[in-house]
Scaffold this active site. Structure first.
Site, PDB file in Angstrom:
ATOM      1  N   CYS A  27       0.731  -1.226  -0.001  1.00  0.00           N
ATOM      2  CA  CYS A  27       0.104   0.146  -0.093  1.00  0.00           C
ATOM      3  C   CYS A  27       0.771   1.199   0.093  1.00  0.00           C
ATOM      4  O   CYS A  27       1.888   1.311   0.752  1.00  0.00           O
ATOM      5  CB  CYS A  27      -0.933   0.038   1.183  1.00  0.00           C
ATOM      6  SG  CYS A  27      -2.225  -1.102   1.333  1.00  0.00           S
ATOM      7  N   ALA A  59      -2.776  -3.715  -2.614  1.00  0.00           N
ATOM      8  CA  ALA A  59      -4.058  -4.119  -1.984  1.00  0.00           C
ATOM      9  C   ALA A  59      -4.790  -2.888  -2.728  1.00  0.00           C
ATOM     10  O   ALA A  59      -4.822  -1.774  -2.300  1.00  0.00           O
ATOM     11  CB  ALA A  59      -4.242  -3.946  -0.853  1.00  0.00           C
ATOM     12  N   TYR A 185      -8.098  -8.639   6.850  1.00  0.00           N
ATOM     13  CA  TYR A 185      -9.001  -7.894   5.831  1.00  0.00           C
ATOM     14  C   TYR A 185     -10.338  -8.936   5.646  1.00  0.00           C
ATOM     15  O   TYR A 185     -10.421 -10.031   6.122  1.00  0.00           O
ATOM     16  CB  TYR A 185      -8.397  -7.455   4.653  1.00  0.00           C
ATOM     17  CG  TYR A 185      -7.332  -6.358   5.028  1.00  0.00           C
ATOM     18  CD1 TYR A 185      -7.621  -5.475   5.459  1.00  0.00           C
ATOM     19  CD2 TYR A 185      -5.938  -6.637   4.682  1.00  0.00           C
ATOM     20  CE1 TYR A 185      -6.885  -4.368   5.839  1.00  0.00           C
ATOM     21  CE2 TYR A 185      -4.921  -5.897   5.036  1.00  0.00           C
ATOM     22  CZ  TYR A 185      -5.282  -4.676   5.924  1.00  0.00           C
ATOM     23  OH  TYR A 185      -4.612  -3.712   6.090  1.00  0.00           O
ATOM     24  N   ARG A 233      -3.294 -14.635  -1.847  1.00  0.00           N
ATOM     25  CA  ARG A 233      -2.333 -14.481  -0.678  1.00  0.00           C
ATOM     26  C   ARG A 233      -3.419 -15.002   0.499  1.00  0.00           C
ATOM     27  O   ARG A 233      -4.203 -14.403   0.795  1.00  0.00           O
ATOM     28  CB  ARG A 233      -1.939 -13.020  -0.347  1.00  0.00           C
ATOM     29  CG  ARG A 233      -1.273 -12.910   0.740  1.00  0.00           C
ATOM     30  CD  ARG A 233      -0.594 -11.519   0.900  1.00  0.00           C
ATOM     31  NE  ARG A 233       1.089 -11.574   0.512  1.00  0.00           N
ATOM     32  CZ  ARG A 233       1.889 -10.919   0.397  1.00  0.00           C
ATOM     33  NH1 ARG A 233       1.690  -9.649   1.188  1.00  0.00           N
ATOM     34  NH2 ARG A 233       3.071 -10.849   0.017  1.00  0.00           N
ATOM     35  N   LEU A 304      10.636 -11.210   5.679  1.00  0.00           N
ATOM     36  CA  LEU A 304      11.915 -10.963   6.071  1.00  0.00           C
ATOM     37  C   LEU A 304      13.071 -12.068   5.241  1.00  0.00           C
ATOM     38  O   LEU A 304      13.706 -12.861   5.888  1.00  0.00           O
ATOM     39  CB  LEU A 304      12.247 -11.417   7.677  1.00  0.00           C
ATOM     40  CG  LEU A 304      11.388 -10.416   8.501  1.00  0.00           C
ATOM     41  CD1 LEU A 304      11.657 -10.599  10.016  1.00  0.00           C
ATOM     42  CD2 LEU A 304      12.160  -8.829   8.322  1.00  0.00           C
TER      43      LEU A 304
HETATM   44  C1  LIG Z   1       4.573  -0.250   2.901  1.00  0.00           C
HETATM   45  C2  LIG Z   1       3.967  -1.667   3.085  1.00  0.00           C
HETATM   46  C3  LIG Z   1       2.840  -1.723   2.411  1.00  0.00           C
HETATM   47  C4  LIG Z   1       2.065  -3.313   2.578  1.00  0.00           C
HETATM   48  N1  LIG Z   1       1.007  -3.424   1.871  1.00  0.00           N
HETATM   49  C5  LIG Z   1       0.478  -4.553   1.645  1.00  0.00           C
HETATM   50  C6  LIG Z   1      -0.444  -4.806   0.660  1.00  0.00           C
HETATM   51  O1  LIG Z   1      -0.918  -3.751   0.206  1.00  0.00           O
HETATM   52  N2  LIG Z   1      -0.957  -6.012   0.588  1.00  0.00           N
HETATM   53  C7  LIG Z   1      -0.244  -7.236   1.148  1.00  0.00           C
HETATM   54  O2  LIG Z   1      -0.610  -8.286   1.189  1.00  0.00           O
HETATM   55  N3  LIG Z   1       0.768  -6.843   2.149  1.00  0.00           N
HETATM   56  C8  LIG Z   1       1.130  -5.682   2.363  1.00  0.00           C
HETATM   57  N4  LIG Z   1       2.377  -5.605   2.986  1.00  0.00           N
HETATM   58  C9  LIG Z   1       2.877  -6.774   3.406  1.00  0.00           C
HETATM   59  C10 LIG Z   1       4.173  -7.049   2.430  1.00  0.00           C
HETATM   60  O3  LIG Z   1       3.540  -7.111   1.231  1.00  0.00           O
HETATM   61  C11 LIG Z   1       4.897  -8.267   2.996  1.00  0.00           C
HETATM   62  O4  LIG Z   1       4.230  -9.390   3.142  1.00  0.00           O
HETATM   63  C12 LIG Z   1       5.691  -7.985   4.440  1.00  0.00           C
HETATM   64  O5  LIG Z   1       6.099  -6.825   4.431  1.00  0.00           O
HETATM   65  C13 LIG Z   1       6.708  -8.923   4.670  1.00  0.00           C
HETATM   66  O6  LIG Z   1       7.752  -8.925   3.759  1.00  0.00           O
HETATM   67  P1  LIG Z   1       8.900  -8.056   4.030  1.00  0.00           P
HETATM   68  O7  LIG Z   1       9.693  -8.596   5.240  1.00  0.00           O
HETATM   69  O8  LIG Z   1       9.876  -8.664   2.719  1.00  0.00           O
HETATM   70  O9  LIG Z   1       8.811  -6.852   4.093  1.00  0.00           O
HETATM   71  C14 LIG Z   1       2.628  -4.118   3.185  1.00  0.00           C
HETATM   72  C15 LIG Z   1       4.245  -3.984   3.602  1.00  0.00           C
HETATM   73  C16 LIG Z   1       4.627  -2.566   3.734  1.00  0.00           C
HETATM   74  C17 LIG Z   1       6.043  -2.549   4.345  1.00  0.00           C
END
Ligand SMILES: Cc1cc2nc3c(=O)[nH]c(=O)nc-3n(C[C@H](O)[C@H](O)[C@H](O)COP(=O)(O)O)c2cc1C
Length: 358
Positions: A27, A59, A185, A233, A304
Site C-alpha cells: 500500500c 491491495a 481484511y 495471498r 524477512l
Molecule cells: C509499506 C507496506 C505496505 C504493505 N501493503 C501490503 C498490501 O497492500 N498487501 C499485502 O498483502 N501486504 C502488504 N504489505 C506486506 C508485505 O507485502 C509483506 O508481506 C511484508 O512486508 C513482509 O515482507 P518483507 O519482510 O519482505 O517486508 C505491506 C508492507 C509494507 C512494508
C-alpha cells in the site's frame, strides 16, 4: 557453480516470469479517488527497472468501502482501468509482468494513512470515511470502529465485485491477479472464527467460513483469462488460540486449486492486534513449504527475505516456487540486479543503464 534457481524462469499458464523475484504488494496511500497517481508509475516502474520478474500493485479495493484508507487504490470503474493501463504498459516495457492484488478491507477499513497521527484509528463518515462492513460486529481493537454486520446479499455482492475487478484488471493490461485473503481484511475475517461469529451459511463450520473466499475465487476465475495466472495471498495462521491455522490453510489451498488458483502466497497474521509473532529471517517460509507439499500447489514465500543466498536456499530446498520481497525492495529497487551479481548470474540491465553494469 550451478545456475542459480532465483534467476531461472518460471512459466505459469501462458505467462513466463524471467526469474523468481516477485515484488510483494505494498500500500502506498497515494491514490486519489482510488486512481493511481504519478507516484505509482514511478514507484512500481522503478521496481520493474530494477529487475524483478513480477511487480504486484498494492491491495486495490474492489469497491470504495473496500479500501483501507480513503487514499487507497481501487479498481471499480473503467476510469480506474484506464488509469492503471499507463502503469502496466511501462512495467511490460521493462520485461516484467504487471500484477495487481484485489482486496476488500472489511473491518480494518476507513482508517487514516499511517503517517497521519492526528485523527485516531478511524476516519469518520463526515470526513470522507465510512462505517466498515464485516462478517460480525466485532471491532479489530478497542480504538477501531465497531463494524456493520453484513447481510448475505452484501457477501454475494463482494464476490461479484471481485469478479468485476478481475474484468477491469484485464482491461487495464494486468497479467497476474492476486486475491487478498490475508492480514485480517474482509475475506480473512470470514475465514477466521475469531472475527466470524455468524449463524448463517457464512459462519460456523470451515466450509461455511470458506464460502466467501471460494465464491470470490470462482467469480474471478470466470472473468480472468485462462492464459493468465491467478494467485491468492493467505494468512496461513492467526498466531492466536482458537483462530485460523495451518491445517485450515492447507484445506483452503486445495479448494482454491480446484477453482483455478495457481499459486498460494503464504503470509500470516493481521487478524488480532496483539498476536505473538516469532519474527526472524524467513519466519513465514515454513507455511509456504507445508502448503506446497500438502496441497501440491505452487507457493510463494514472503517475510524477512533479504539476502540473495537466503532466497536461493528457499527455492533450492523446495520450500517455494518464488519469493516475494517487500521492504528490501523499498530499500533497494535494484536488489534483483545486485542479487544476480552476488549469485553469479548474468542478467541484462536496462539498456539505458548498461554503462554502469561493469
Ligand atoms: C509499506 C507496506 C505496505 C504493505 N501493503 C501490503 C498490501 O497492500 N498487501 C499485502 O498483502 N501486504 C502488504 N504489505 C506486506 C508485505 O507485502 C509483506 O508481506 C511484508 O512486508 C513482509 O515482507 P518483507 O519482510 O519482505 O517486508 C505491506 C508492507 C509494507 C512494508
Amino acid at each position: 557453480m550451478n545456475a542459480p534457481l532465483l534467476f531461472s524462469s518460471l512459466k505459469i499458464r501462458g505467462v513466463e516470469f524471467k526469474n523468481r523475484i516477485f515484488v510483494s504488494p505494498m500500500c502506498q496511500y497515494s491514490s486519489e479517488d482510488g486512481l493511481p497517481t504519478d507516484w505509482h508509475l514511478v514507484h512500481l516502474g522503478s521496481r520493474a527497472v530494477g529487475g524483478a520478474a513480477l511487480v504486484v500493485v498494492e491491495a486495490t479495493a474492489v469497491s470504495p468501502e473496500g479500501r483501507i484508507s480513503p487514499q487507497d487504490s481501487g479498481l471499480w470503474s473503467e476510469r480506474h482501468a484506464e488509469a492503471f493501463s499507463r502503469v502496466t504498459r511501462f512495467i511490460k516495457e521493462q520485461g516484467a509482468v504487471p500484477g495487481i492484488q484485489i482486496a476488500h478491507a472489511g473491518r480494518k477499513g476507513s482508517t487514516p494513512v499511517p503517517w497521519d497521527k492526528s485523527s485516531g484509528k478511524n476516519v469518520p463518515p463526515d470526513k470522507g470515511g465510512w462505517i466498515p462492513p464485516a462478517p460480525s460486529p466485532i471491532a479489530f481493537d478497542a480504538d477501531y470502529a465497531v463494524p456493520r454486520e453484513m447481510s448475505v446479499a452484501d457477501a454475494e455482492k463482494v464476490a461479484r465485485d471481485f469478479g468485476k475487478a478481475a474484468r477491469l484488471a484485464r482491461q487495464a493490461g494486468f497479467e497476474v491477479l492476486e486475491l487478498h485473503f490475508a492480514h485480517g481484511y474482509l475475506v480473512h475475517e470470514f475465514l477466521s472464527p475469531l472475527s466470524n461469529q455468524r449463524k448463517d451459511a457464512y459462519g460456523g463450520t470451515l466450509d461455511n467460513r470458506m464460502r466467501l473466499a471460494l465464491a470470490a475465487a470462482e467469480s474471478v476465475r470466470r472473468q480472468w483469462p485462462e492464459e493468465f495466472p491467478l494467485f491468492a495471498r493467505i494468512s496461513a495462521t492467526d498466531w492466536s488460540p482458537g483462530g485460523w491455522d495451518l491445517p485450515d490453510s492447507i484445506a483452503l489451498a486445495g479448494w482454491l486449486k480446484a477453482l483455478g488458483v495457481d499459486l498460494i502466497d503464504c503470509s500470516s497474521g493481521g487478524m488480532v492486534p496483539h498476536a505473538k509473532i516469532p519474527l526472524g529471517p524467513g519466519y513465514q517460509t515454513p507455511f509456504s513449504e507445508a502448503v506446497r507439499r500438502e496441497a501440491k500447489i505452487l507457493t510463494g514465500a514472503v517475510g524477512l527475505i533479504t539476502e540473495p543466498s537466503q532466497a536461493e536456499d528457499i527455492l533450492a530446498q523446495g520450500k517455494a516456487d518464488a519469493v516475494f520481497l517487500a521492504r528490501e525492495l523499498l530499500r533497494d529497487p535494484y536488489w534483483p540486479l545486485h542479487a544476480a551479481k552476488a549469485l553469479g548470474a548474468d542478467v541484462p540491465w536496462p539498456k539505458q543503464y548498461e554503462r554502469a553494469k561493469a
